[in-house]
Design a protein around this motif. Sequence first.
Motif, PDB file in Angstrom:
ATOM      1  N   LEU A  61       0.829  -1.207   0.000  1.00 27.80           N
ATOM      2  CA  LEU A  61       0.000   0.000   0.000  1.00 27.80           C
ATOM      3  C   LEU A  61       0.863   1.257   0.000  1.00 27.80           C
ATOM      4  O   LEU A  61       0.545   2.243  -0.678  1.00 27.80           O
ATOM      5  CB  LEU A  61      -0.927  -0.004   1.214  1.00 27.80           C
ATOM      6  CG  LEU A  61      -2.052  -1.050   1.202  1.00 27.80           C
ATOM      7  CD1 LEU A  61      -2.843  -0.994   2.499  1.00 27.80           C
ATOM      8  CD2 LEU A  61      -2.979  -0.850   0.009  1.00 27.80           C
ATOM      9  N   ALA A 177      -9.414  -5.240   2.323  1.00 24.82           N
ATOM     10  CA  ALA A 177      -8.561  -4.229   1.679  1.00 24.82           C
ATOM     11  C   ALA A 177      -8.914  -4.081   0.204  1.00 24.82           C
ATOM     12  O   ALA A 177      -8.940  -2.958  -0.329  1.00 24.82           O
ATOM     13  CB  ALA A 177      -7.094  -4.602   1.843  1.00 24.82           C
ATOM     14  N   TRP A 180     -12.105  -2.121  -0.026  1.00 26.45           N
ATOM     15  CA  TRP A 180     -11.850  -0.711   0.282  1.00 26.45           C
ATOM     16  C   TRP A 180     -11.283   0.022  -0.932  1.00 26.45           C
ATOM     17  O   TRP A 180     -11.738   1.116  -1.282  1.00 26.45           O
ATOM     18  CB  TRP A 180     -10.882  -0.600   1.462  1.00 26.45           C
ATOM     19  CG  TRP A 180     -10.323   0.776   1.643  1.00 26.45           C
ATOM     20  CD1 TRP A 180     -10.988   1.888   2.075  1.00 26.45           C
ATOM     21  CD2 TRP A 180      -8.981   1.193   1.344  1.00 26.45           C
ATOM     22  NE1 TRP A 180     -10.142   2.976   2.078  1.00 26.45           N
ATOM     23  CE2 TRP A 180      -8.911   2.575   1.634  1.00 26.45           C
ATOM     24  CE3 TRP A 180      -7.848   0.526   0.879  1.00 26.45           C
ATOM     25  CZ2 TRP A 180      -7.747   3.306   1.470  1.00 26.45           C
ATOM     26  CZ3 TRP A 180      -6.683   1.255   0.715  1.00 26.45           C
ATOM     27  CH2 TRP A 180      -6.634   2.616   1.008  1.00 26.45           C
ATOM     28  N   MET A 181     -10.301  -0.567  -1.597  1.00 24.28           N
ATOM     29  CA  MET A 181      -9.703   0.101  -2.745  1.00 24.28           C
ATOM     30  C   MET A 181     -10.654   0.170  -3.935  1.00 24.28           C
ATOM     31  O   MET A 181     -10.582   1.093  -4.749  1.00 24.28           O
ATOM     32  CB  MET A 181      -8.409  -0.600  -3.159  1.00 24.28           C
ATOM     33  CG  MET A 181      -7.234  -0.321  -2.244  1.00 24.28           C
ATOM     34  SD  MET A 181      -5.621  -0.668  -3.018  1.00 24.28           S
ATOM     35  CE  MET A 181      -5.564   0.575  -4.296  1.00 24.28           C
ATOM     36  N   SER A 186     -11.287   7.033  -0.965  1.00 25.56           N
ATOM     37  CA  SER A 186      -9.919   7.062  -0.455  1.00 25.56           C
ATOM     38  C   SER A 186      -9.045   6.012  -1.128  1.00 25.56           C
ATOM     39  O   SER A 186      -7.848   6.239  -1.361  1.00 25.56           O
ATOM     40  CB  SER A 186      -9.919   6.860   1.065  1.00 25.56           C
ATOM     41  OG  SER A 186     -10.540   5.631   1.408  1.00 25.56           O
ATOM     42  N   GLY A 187      -9.640   4.860  -1.469  1.00 25.61           N
ATOM     43  CA  GLY A 187      -8.886   3.843  -2.186  1.00 25.61           C
ATOM     44  C   GLY A 187      -8.479   4.311  -3.568  1.00 25.61           C
ATOM     45  O   GLY A 187      -7.346   4.099  -4.011  1.00 25.61           O
ATOM     46  N   ARG A 188      -9.404   4.973  -4.256  1.00 19.84           N
ATOM     47  CA  ARG A 188      -9.073   5.509  -5.586  1.00 19.84           C
ATOM     48  C   ARG A 188      -8.090   6.674  -5.475  1.00 19.84           C
ATOM     49  O   ARG A 188      -7.216   6.846  -6.330  1.00 19.84           O
ATOM     50  CB  ARG A 188     -10.354   5.945  -6.297  1.00 19.84           C
ATOM     51  CG  ARG A 188     -11.304   4.795  -6.622  1.00 19.84           C
ATOM     52  CD  ARG A 188     -12.445   5.264  -7.503  1.00 19.84           C
ATOM     53  NE  ARG A 188     -13.341   6.165  -6.779  1.00 19.84           N
ATOM     54  CZ  ARG A 188     -14.397   5.763  -6.068  1.00 19.84           C
ATOM     55  NH1 ARG A 188     -14.674   4.467  -5.976  1.00 19.84           N
ATOM     56  NH2 ARG A 188     -15.170   6.634  -5.467  1.00 19.84           N
ATOM     57  N   LEU A 190      -5.757   6.947  -3.324  1.00 20.10           N
ATOM     58  CA  LEU A 190      -4.441   6.378  -3.075  1.00 20.10           C
ATOM     59  C   LEU A 190      -3.712   6.096  -4.385  1.00 20.10           C
ATOM     60  O   LEU A 190      -2.531   6.428  -4.545  1.00 20.10           O
ATOM     61  CB  LEU A 190      -4.571   5.093  -2.258  1.00 20.10           C
ATOM     62  CG  LEU A 190      -3.287   4.297  -2.009  1.00 20.10           C
ATOM     63  CD1 LEU A 190      -2.323   5.107  -1.150  1.00 20.10           C
ATOM     64  CD2 LEU A 190      -3.593   2.967  -1.341  1.00 20.10           C
ATOM     65  N   VAL A 191      -4.415   5.488  -5.321  1.00 21.29           N
ATOM     66  CA  VAL A 191      -3.828   5.193  -6.630  1.00 21.29           C
ATOM     67  C   VAL A 191      -3.501   6.484  -7.370  1.00 21.29           C
ATOM     68  O   VAL A 191      -2.437   6.624  -7.990  1.00 21.29           O
ATOM     69  CB  VAL A 191      -4.778   4.313  -7.461  1.00 21.29           C
ATOM     70  CG1 VAL A 191      -4.213   4.067  -8.851  1.00 21.29           C
ATOM     71  CG2 VAL A 191      -5.028   2.982  -6.752  1.00 21.29           C
ATOM     72  N   VAL A 214      -2.094   5.440   5.365  1.00 24.35           N
ATOM     73  CA  VAL A 214      -1.440   4.272   4.781  1.00 24.35           C
ATOM     74  C   VAL A 214      -0.315   3.771   5.678  1.00 24.35           C
ATOM     75  O   VAL A 214      -0.173   2.562   5.902  1.00 24.35           O
ATOM     76  CB  VAL A 214      -0.915   4.611   3.367  1.00 24.35           C
ATOM     77  CG1 VAL A 214       0.032   3.537   2.877  1.00 24.35           C
ATOM     78  CG2 VAL A 214      -2.075   4.754   2.397  1.00 24.35           C
ATOM     79  N   ARG A 266      -2.886  -3.731  -6.637  1.00 27.02           N
ATOM     80  CA  ARG A 266      -4.146  -4.051  -5.989  1.00 27.02           C
ATOM     81  C   ARG A 266      -3.903  -5.079  -4.886  1.00 27.02           C
ATOM     82  O   ARG A 266      -2.992  -5.916  -5.004  1.00 27.02           O
ATOM     83  CB  ARG A 266      -5.157  -4.608  -7.001  1.00 27.02           C
ATOM     84  CG  ARG A 266      -5.673  -3.599  -8.023  1.00 27.02           C
ATOM     85  CD  ARG A 266      -6.533  -2.529  -7.362  1.00 27.02           C
ATOM     86  NE  ARG A 266      -7.143  -1.623  -8.328  1.00 27.02           N
ATOM     87  CZ  ARG A 266      -6.568  -0.525  -8.796  1.00 27.02           C
ATOM     88  NH1 ARG A 266      -5.329  -0.219  -8.387  1.00 27.02           N
ATOM     89  NH2 ARG A 266      -7.180   0.257  -9.658  1.00 27.02           N
TER      90      ARG A 266
END
Length: 336
Positions: A61, A177, A180-181, A186-188, A190-191, A214, A266
Amino acid sequence: MKHPWFSRLHNRATRPYCLLVAVVLAFALLVGIEGFFSARTLYSVLQHFATVGLVALGLGLTMIMREFDLSVAGMVGLGGCVAVLCSGESVWLGVAAAMLVGALGGVLQAQLINRLGLSSVAVSLGGLLTWMGLAYVLTGNKTIPFEHMDVAMAMNAPLLGVFSLRSLTVLVLFVLAACWMAVTRSGRDLVAAGGNRKAALVAGVNPARLMTGVFAASGLLAALTGALLSYGLSSATPSGGSADILVAAIVAAILGGVSLSGGVGRPLGIAAGVLVLCVLRTGLTALGAAPFVHDVVTGLVLLIVAIIDGAHLRMRMYQLRQAMPWRSALNSGDSL
């Protein structure tokens, strides 16, 4: 024309699963289908998965955000020691204490990185040494026994033939996890922050807050790994196998499709990368290979992945095919 298998290997989203299928089929043929797919072998694979999985997830992550949390290895040992030392009245209290220590350690590192503009590698390397030092101080450089033998036996007791409480816990956390992504903003984010920090800022993403979350999650998962591992082994040691776990976690994250340049990866891909390592280890052990062979094979697999990820690999392969004598002769024949 590109071969479909090469396209799948070059695609980070599908590569981990292709590698997993390849190593499973290879060892099934070498060891034997009945022997390799036995309950004992699958249980061994999942137990190793439980040891490395959450550390690789937390590290992965941070890598997706183009950072690097080396301190996870030290937090495994510290989390295990805290869990055992605080489990006198309740094992749940020990787990909660370890997770709290892990989360606070991650937040502290993220604050140093954000407020002082420091490199995550340098800060987390300092964190690695600090957590290991604290573990040695807490234990007096001794192995701490875990008194609840019933809990230790329950942690490793086979469930449904191939699972254990440890491996099921890790599998559930990977699924959470992944959800969540996939479904949260927030998951998007992060990317997006890992792919292009400036563009993410323009789009309203708060990278500092994301980094804090993270790193807190990375520390928490590493500490939880240490707690579960120490409970299962009925003891806690300051080192906690930090060197082996760190190398395995890094390799698993890369095999799982996480890019060192950030923005790609992922949780389920990381899980597949961990399983590739676990299958390699279990399969080579079943074949009676020496320990150094494990490192050689793992290194070769990682080298192949690095070559596939070469920025100009496709162009070089195209140029190589065009330069082949038989192709030149064929083209000249066609012109005639």
